[in-house]
Design a protein around this motif. Structure first.
Motif, PDB file in Angstrom:
ATOM      1  N   ARG A  19      19.482  35.736 -54.037  1.00 54.31           N
ATOM      2  CA  ARG A  19      18.488  34.671 -54.015  1.00 54.31           C
ATOM      3  C   ARG A  19      18.576  33.968 -52.673  1.00 54.31           C
ATOM      4  N   LEU A  20      17.481  34.037 -51.938  1.00 51.97           N
ATOM      5  CA  LEU A  20      17.381  33.345 -50.664  1.00 51.97           C
ATOM      6  C   LEU A  20      16.807  31.958 -50.878  1.00 51.97           C
ATOM      7  N   SER A  21      17.263  31.019 -50.051  1.00 45.73           N
ATOM      8  CA  SER A  21      16.754  29.658 -50.098  1.00 45.73           C
ATOM      9  C   SER A  21      16.234  29.263 -48.728  1.00 45.73           C
ATOM     10  N   CYS A  22      15.229  28.403 -48.732  1.00 45.76           N
ATOM     11  CA  CYS A  22      14.684  27.852 -47.496  1.00 45.76           C
ATOM     12  C   CYS A  22      14.490  26.355 -47.712  1.00 45.76           C
ATOM     13  N   VAL A  23      15.259  25.563 -46.997  1.00 45.06           N
ATOM     14  CA  VAL A  23      15.130  24.116 -47.079  1.00 45.06           C
ATOM     15  C   VAL A  23      14.289  23.628 -45.909  1.00 45.06           C
ATOM     16  N   ALA A  24      13.232  22.879 -46.226  1.00 43.10           N
ATOM     17  CA  ALA A  24      12.313  22.379 -45.202  1.00 43.10           C
ATOM     18  C   ALA A  24      12.491  20.884 -45.004  1.00 43.10           C
ATOM     19  N   SER A  25      12.323  20.444 -43.769  1.00 39.60           N
ATOM     20  CA  SER A  25      12.384  19.019 -43.463  1.00 39.60           C
ATOM     21  C   SER A  25      11.371  18.706 -42.379  1.00 39.60           C
ATOM     22  N   GLY A  26      11.037  17.418 -42.267  1.00 42.26           N
ATOM     23  CA  GLY A  26      10.110  16.986 -41.224  1.00 42.26           C
ATOM     24  C   GLY A  26       8.639  17.155 -41.564  1.00 42.26           C
ATOM     25  N   LEU A  27       8.343  17.414 -42.832  1.00 42.58           N
ATOM     26  CA  LEU A  27       6.948  17.569 -43.247  1.00 42.58           C
ATOM     27  C   LEU A  27       6.834  17.168 -44.719  1.00 42.58           C
ATOM     28  N   PRO A  28       5.626  16.795 -45.155  1.00 41.00           N
ATOM     29  CA  PRO A  28       5.423  16.495 -46.592  1.00 41.00           C
ATOM     30  C   PRO A  28       5.422  17.790 -47.381  1.00 41.00           C
ATOM     31  N   ILE A  51       3.822  31.205 -51.534  1.00 43.62           N
ATOM     32  CA  ILE A  51       3.653  30.317 -52.679  1.00 43.62           C
ATOM     33  C   ILE A  51       2.817  29.126 -52.254  1.00 43.62           C
ATOM     34  N   SER A  52       1.813  28.806 -53.049  1.00 46.66           N
ATOM     35  CA  SER A  52       0.900  27.717 -52.719  1.00 46.66           C
ATOM     36  C   SER A  52       1.511  26.373 -53.061  1.00 46.66           C
ATOM     37  N   ARG A  53       0.781  25.301 -52.697  1.00 50.36           N
ATOM     38  CA  ARG A  53       1.220  23.944 -53.025  1.00 50.36           C
ATOM     39  C   ARG A  53       1.407  23.776 -54.522  1.00 50.36           C
ATOM     40  N   ARG A  54       0.582  24.452 -55.270  1.00 50.91           N
ATOM     41  CA  ARG A  54       0.617  24.287 -56.730  1.00 50.91           C
ATOM     42  C   ARG A  54       1.509  25.311 -57.421  1.00 50.91           C
ATOM     43  N   GLY A  55       2.168  26.155 -56.624  1.00 55.67           N
ATOM     44  CA  GLY A  55       3.115  27.088 -57.206  1.00 55.67           C
ATOM     45  C   GLY A  55       2.558  28.467 -57.505  1.00 55.67           C
ATOM     46  N   SER A  56       1.348  28.738 -57.069  1.00 56.22           N
ATOM     47  CA  SER A  56       0.794  30.080 -57.262  1.00 56.22           C
ATOM     48  C   SER A  56       1.433  31.035 -56.261  1.00 56.22           C
ATOM     49  N   ALA A  57       1.849  32.182 -56.765  1.00 52.07           N
ATOM     50  CA  ALA A  57       2.571  33.138 -55.921  1.00 52.07           C
ATOM     51  C   ALA A  57       1.719  34.361 -55.617  1.00 52.07           C
ATOM     52  N   THR A  58       1.854  34.869 -54.417  1.00 49.98           N
ATOM     53  CA  THR A  58       1.246  36.141 -54.036  1.00 49.98           C
ATOM     54  C   THR A  58       2.310  36.976 -53.336  1.00 49.98           C
ATOM     55  N   TYR A  59       2.133  38.282 -53.400  1.00 48.03           N
ATOM     56  CA  TYR A  59       3.149  39.191 -52.891  1.00 48.03           C
ATOM     57  C   TYR A  59       2.523  40.346 -52.108  1.00 48.03           C
ATOM     58  N   ASN A  60       3.328  40.902 -51.222  1.00 47.60           N
ATOM     59  CA  ASN A  60       3.026  42.181 -50.631  1.00 47.60           C
ATOM     60  C   ASN A  60       3.442  43.205 -51.678  1.00 47.60           C
ATOM     61  N   THR A  61       2.504  43.590 -52.519  1.00 47.34           N
ATOM     62  CA  THR A  61       2.854  44.369 -53.709  1.00 47.34           C
ATOM     63  C   THR A  61       3.399  45.746 -53.354  1.00 47.34           C
ATOM     64  N   ASP A  62       2.910  46.324 -52.260  1.00 46.92           N
ATOM     65  CA  ASP A  62       3.436  47.641 -51.869  1.00 46.92           C
ATOM     66  C   ASP A  62       4.915  47.553 -51.535  1.00 46.92           C
ATOM     67  N   THR A  69      10.646  37.577 -56.628  1.00 47.06           N
ATOM     68  CA  THR A  69       9.943  36.421 -57.167  1.00 47.06           C
ATOM     69  C   THR A  69      10.114  35.248 -56.228  1.00 47.06           C
ATOM     70  N   ILE A  70       8.996  34.650 -55.810  1.00 46.89           N
ATOM     71  CA  ILE A  70       9.037  33.457 -54.974  1.00 46.89           C
ATOM     72  C   ILE A  70       8.814  32.246 -55.863  1.00 46.89           C
ATOM     73  N   SER A  71       9.518  31.166 -55.545  1.00 47.23           N
ATOM     74  CA  SER A  71       9.362  29.935 -56.311  1.00 47.23           C
ATOM     75  C   SER A  71       9.642  28.748 -55.393  1.00 47.23           C
ATOM     76  N   ARG A  72       9.366  27.549 -55.884  1.00 48.51           N
ATOM     77  CA  ARG A  72       9.613  26.360 -55.103  1.00 48.51           C
ATOM     78  C   ARG A  72      10.128  25.242 -55.981  1.00 48.51           C
ATOM     79  N   GLU A  73      10.921  24.364 -55.391  1.00 45.61           N
ATOM     80  CA  GLU A  73      11.448  23.196 -56.091  1.00 45.61           C
ATOM     81  C   GLU A  73      11.144  22.004 -55.192  1.00 45.61           C
ATOM     82  N   ASP A  74      10.046  21.334 -55.479  1.00 42.62           N
ATOM     83  CA  ASP A  74       9.566  20.294 -54.583  1.00 42.62           C
ATOM     84  C   ASP A  74      10.553  19.135 -54.455  1.00 42.62           C
TER      85      ASP A  74
END
Length: 120
Positions: A19-28, A51-62, A69-74
């Motif tokens: 499971r990879l994580s990405c922590v963002a800062s400096g933006l809303p 992943i969109s603002r509302r949590g909708s996910a899209t993938y490079n299906t190939d 699985t992409i997800s977010r924890e606001d």
């Protein structure tokens, strides 16, 4: 100042999970969509998932074929990429990305990347 910091990479065997994580800062954080890309040695960077603002996910299906699985924890300003059934061809540096409008232009921001190596 926008910063993205990835973590969670490592060396695993085929079939394992990470499971990879990405922590963002400096933006809303809640206002933006985020993306994962990857770049293998000698290859161009390729899109993995978004992943969109509302949590909708899209993938490079190939590429993903239902394994990631992409997800977010606001509340934690964090985006995740759960990777199951890893294969040697998944070996790459994985990057988190967000695109922001700056002075009328869309500017991409990238993290430093986290290395994923899948090897027996």
């Amino acid at each position: 100042q926008v910063q993205l910091e990835e973590s969670g990479g490592g060396t695993v065997q085929p079939g394992d999970s990470l499971r990879l994580s990405c922590v963002a800062s400096g933006l809303p954080f809640r206002s933006y969509s985020f993306h994962w890309f990857r770049q293998a040695p000698g290859k161009e960077r390729e899109y993995v998932a978004a992943i969109s603002r509302r949590g909708s996910a899209t993938y490079n299906t190939d590429l993903v074929k239902g394994r990631f699985t992409i997800s977010r924890e606001d509340d934690k300003n964090t985006v995740y990429l759960q990777m199951n059934g890893l294969k040697p061809e998944d070996t790459a540096v994985y990057y988190c990305n967000v695109d922001l409008w700056r002075n009328g232009a869309l500017v991409p921001y990238w993290g430093q990347g986290t290395q994923v190596t899948v090897s027996s």
